[in-house]
Scaffold this active site. Structure first.
Site, PDB file in Angstrom:
ATOM      1  N   ASP A 136     123.276 -60.667   0.722  1.00 29.44           N
ATOM      2  CA  ASP A 136     122.177 -60.223   1.584  1.00 29.44           C
ATOM      3  C   ASP A 136     121.624 -58.882   1.113  1.00 29.44           C
ATOM      4  O   ASP A 136     120.593 -58.432   1.600  1.00 29.44           O
ATOM      5  CB  ASP A 136     122.667 -60.085   3.033  1.00 29.44           C
ATOM      6  N   ASP A 189     123.193 -72.147   5.515  1.00 27.27           N
ATOM      7  CA  ASP A 189     123.790 -70.841   5.800  1.00 27.27           C
ATOM      8  C   ASP A 189     125.051 -70.989   6.648  1.00 27.27           C
ATOM      9  O   ASP A 189     125.309 -72.043   7.247  1.00 27.27           O
ATOM     10  CB  ASP A 189     122.755 -69.980   6.541  1.00 27.27           C
TER      11      ASP A 189
HETATM   12  C1  GLA Z   1     121.947 -64.771   6.689  1.00 26.81           C
HETATM   13  C2  GLA Z   1     121.422 -65.044   5.298  1.00 26.81           C
HETATM   14  C3  GLA Z   1     120.036 -64.476   5.173  1.00 26.81           C
HETATM   15  C4  GLA Z   1     119.134 -65.070   6.225  1.00 26.81           C
HETATM   16  C5  GLA Z   1     119.716 -64.841   7.590  1.00 26.81           C
HETATM   17  C6  GLA Z   1     118.939 -65.563   8.662  1.00 26.81           C
HETATM   18  O1  GLA Z   1     122.208 -63.434   6.869  1.00 26.81           O
HETATM   19  O2  GLA Z   1     122.276 -64.537   4.340  1.00 26.81           O
HETATM   20  O3  GLA Z   1     119.520 -64.715   3.890  1.00 26.81           O
HETATM   21  O4  GLA Z   1     118.979 -66.431   5.975  1.00 26.81           O
HETATM   22  O5  GLA Z   1     121.073 -65.267   7.668  1.00 26.81           O
HETATM   23  O6  GLA Z   1     119.474 -65.403   9.900  1.00 26.81           O
END
Ligand code: GLA
Length: 738
Positions: free
Chosen positions: A549, A479
């Site tokens: 997301d 990420d």
């Molecule tokens: C980001 C990712 C999510 C999740 C969060 C965790 O927003 O896109 O899928 O992994 O971080 O903090």
């Protein structure tokens, strides 16, 4: 031979059965662009395509000749200041302060196959016969500097890739202020520019605009390719549709700052430029030093947008993505993020895993919160060792237990970031990108590690391999959750600060390279607050990417539709999540959530233990269904049939390689009253084959389904489960009768 050099006329012709790309050495020894488009016959002489005329006020190159002005000549890799007033491909500041350069053709070589790009992701070939590469060397004698322009044409694909390499062979200290990967002058402006734009949770919406005189561009200065603009543009003719007409695609294999620009001059010539954004970029070049630009992938289609997208899909799936999973269907996963957020411990995770295993799910992914003092987003990033309060047996113990259940285990990392409240930051406060004496912005309470410093990259690598080596890890989600700001590296001198943003990305690529070569069997999924780094650069290391997301099925229709302009279904991370949805609070039927998520890598992102018995039974069936058809979803040919950006209905179809199976996804978010009949003409089927169509339970030949259409009127499918008629979706399975 797909690349010809015609010596008499000094003309290069790159061609295959589908495309031609022609340029030549001009009278001033620079390169002039003659044609890019549908394949034409080769000939010795294309000089008639070189347009030139006398125009008042134009700065002319040769005394006594009022016609030869770079201002009005279509070029291949232009610079500013010697007649050309448009935006250049390259800009070099010399020791005497001058920025005038003159790169002349020196030599060229034509080689079989395609060379690797040092330290950068790029498309590749598996054997030399797949492509041919032309490397043209240009030289500026005053500054003793060379540029090698590289062009690769694939034998069987309407694809040309381009990049540039610049080397200072002289003694001057030069500063490379701009080095684009490609520039292309097109003779007219009768195009619409397509871009994929958005923001967090609404990435890659499709936008079209008519080219106008002046500049139109998309770009990122965020340090990542960004949610806001994808590193892609296409120029399509007005009459180009999904199925017909001419379109030129330009896709940038890079994950940092970029610029994709079309400048239309007042004579209607359109200059396309793509590369690393020149703002905040400046690269000192001392004697013997060089700079390699990333690659641009140009795709031509005379059969509309679907054909352009399919070319990108096939190329990126087979000749950009690498590793074990390039050719393998992806495991069906459950990710705990939306199910628990930071609130979990080993017992809770094991309970979830047990249920997942019972439902047929193959991979359990533990997301954010397993390490350091990470109980919220204020602390812990940088401390890549287990939080033993939450996980008393560590990741080693937990992954072993999940492994023993017969499931794979995956783990989340955010390797480029640090919280101030972390052991890493306390030990190395100068390892972040921070401008001296100035406050730094945070993003989600986190700061950015200086990946232009190899020591930092190596330290993170050591932490990561320790935990990976001691655990059973089959999948890693990488990420990256903030944009860059106050970029400055304490390990670089003042004159090298303009290198930092690119060197940062090279550091990211280096870490990816080390990890993917050490663990060739681990499936990597890239992620950046959802889809802020959904780009071809990432795909070279991670064959799949968390698309957004936003997990709401209705929102995802637009996001996945736009993403499909360039990226294959096998690259799109797609999950069924809980209702009310956590981003838009919408309640959609579980069938619709799955019907959208099947068109991707597929998984669940919710607490399976909070579902009813009935929902769990539905999931068992969904998982079985995906296992049966994932080869088609992930490796079939995908066609967009109806756009969510143009109305209430979206339709798309994926067809298996052998054309024996096809799956139509039909989505109608809002119920409409008393509507007319509907049908949609399908694509990609074998017209001679007879298919059984599920839902309608009829048999039809491919030609009927493609020419008459599939009848999708509501009355044929009954009531929506939810009872309110909204958020309807249907999957039609088409199977060829033997
Ligand atoms: C980001 C990712 C999510 C999740 C969060 C965790 O927003 O896109 O899928 O992994 O971080 O903090």
């Amino acid at each position: 031979m797909p690349i010809q050099f015609h010596k008499k006329t000094q003309t290069f012709h790159l061609y295959n059965n589908q495309i031609s790309y022609i340029f030549k050495v001009l009278k001033n020894h620079q390169l002039g662009q003659l044609y890019y488009g549908k394949a034409i016959h080769d000939r010795e002489n294309f000089d008639h395509l070189f347009e030139i005329c006398q125009r008042p006020m134009a700065p002319c190159t040769f005394e006594g000749d009022l016609t030869f002005s770079l201002e009005h000549i279509k070029q291949e890799y232009p610079s500013y200041g010697s007649g050309d007033m448009r935006h250049p491909a390259i800009d070099i500041i010399q020791e005497n302060g001058s920025r005038i350069i003159h790169f002349e053709y020196q030599s060229h070589e034509i080689i079989k196959g395609k060379l690797k790009l040092k330290n950068l992701p790029a498309t590749y070939v598996e054997n030399e016969s797949e492509a041919t590469t032309l490397r043209v060397t240009l030289y500026d004698h005053i500054i003793d500097t060379k540029i090698i322009l590289s062009y690769t044409i694939y034998e069987e694909r309407p694809v040309i890739t381009r990049h540039a390499y610049i080397e200072n062979c002289g003694t001057q200290k030069l500063i490379l202020n701009q080095a684009m990967s490609m520039s292309l002058d097109l003779p007219d402006q009768d195009y619409e520019m397509i871009e994929l734009t958005g923001a967090w949770s609404r990435e890659r919406y499709v936008k079209n605009r008519q080219l106008e005189q002046g500049i139109q561009s998309v770009y990122s200065l965020r340090g990542c390719s960004s949610h806001n603009f994808n590193p892609f543009i296409a120029l399509k003719r007005k009459d180009c549709t999904e199925y017909n007409g001419e379109v030129l695609g330009f896709s940038f294999v890079y994950s940092g700052n970029f610029l994709a620009q079309v400048e239309v001059d007042t004579y209607h010539v359109s200059r396309v430029t793509m590369g690393i954004h020149p703002h905040y970029f400046s690269w000192p070049l001392q004697h013997g030093e060089s700079f390699q630009t990333p690659e641009v992938v140009m795709v031509y289609s005379s059969h509309g947008l679907n054909a352009m997208s399919q070319t990108y899909h096939q190329l990126y799936q087979k000749r950009l993505a690498r590793g074990l999973y390039r050719d393998q269907v992806r495991p069906i996963l459950v990710n705990n993020w939306e199910g628990t957020y930071f609130d979990f411990d080993e017992d809770k995770i094991l309970e979830m895993a047990k249920t997942a295993q019972k439902l047929g799910i193959e991979l359990f992914v533990l997301d954010d919160g397993w390490f350091g003092k990470r109980n919220n987003d204020l602390a812990g990033l940088g401390d890549w060792y287990p939080n033993f309060d939450k996980l008393p047996h560590g990741i080693a113990g937990l992954s072993q237990k999940i492994h023993d259940m017969g499931m794979k285990f995956g783990l989340w990392f955010e390797p480029e970031m640090v919280n101030k409240d972390s052991d890493l930051y306390r030990a190395h406060p100068n390892w972040t990108l921070e401008t001296p004496n100035r406050e730094s912005c945070h993003g989600r309470n986190q700061f950015i590690l200086d990946y232009s410093n190899p020591e930092v990259v190596d330290y993170i690598y050591q932490m990561m391999i320790k935990i990976i080596d001691e655990s059973h890890i089959s999948y890693i989600k990488w990420d990256m959750n903030r944009c860059m700001s106050e970029v400055y590296s304490s390990v670089h001198e003042a004159s090298c600060q303009g290198k930092v943003m690119h060197e940062y990305i090279l550091g990211v690529y280096h870490l990816y390279e080390m990890l993917t070569s050490r663990y060739p069997d681990i499936l990597f999924e890239s992620c950046a607050s959802g889809g802020a780094r959904f780009d071809p650069g990432m795909m070279y290391y991670a064959p799949q990417c968390w698309t957004s997301d936003d997990t709401d099925a209705i929102e995802r229709i637009k996001i996945q539709y736009g993403t499909s302009y360039v990226y294959p279904l096998s690259s799109m991370g797609t999950h069924v999540s809980a209702i009310p949805n956590h981003q838009v609070f919408r309640k959609t039927p579980i069938e619709t959530r799955a019907n959208v998520a099947y068109f991707g890598t597929f998984g669940y992102e919710l607490n399976l233990n909070q579902l009813s018995q009935e929902e769990q039974e539905i999931i068992v069936k969904q998982v079985q269904f995906m296992k049966e058809y994932r080869e088609v979803f992930q490796f079939g040919t995908f066609y967009r049939l109806k756009s969510p950006f143009e109305g209430n209905e979206t339709v798309w179809i994926v067809v298996s390689q052998d054309q024996n199976t096809a799956i139509v996804g039909y989505y109608r978010p809002l119920q409409e009253v008393n509507q007319g009949y509907r049908r949609v003409k399908l694509l990609g089927l074998d017209e001679k084959k007879e298919y059984h169509v599920s839902i309608l339970e009829i048999d039809c030949y491919g030609d009927e389904l493609m020419n008459v259409g599939l009848i999708t009127s509501d009355s044929s499918c009954g009531e929506n489960k939810d009872g309110n008629g909204d958020y309807l979706s249907k999957l039609y399975i088409l199977k060829a009768n033997s």
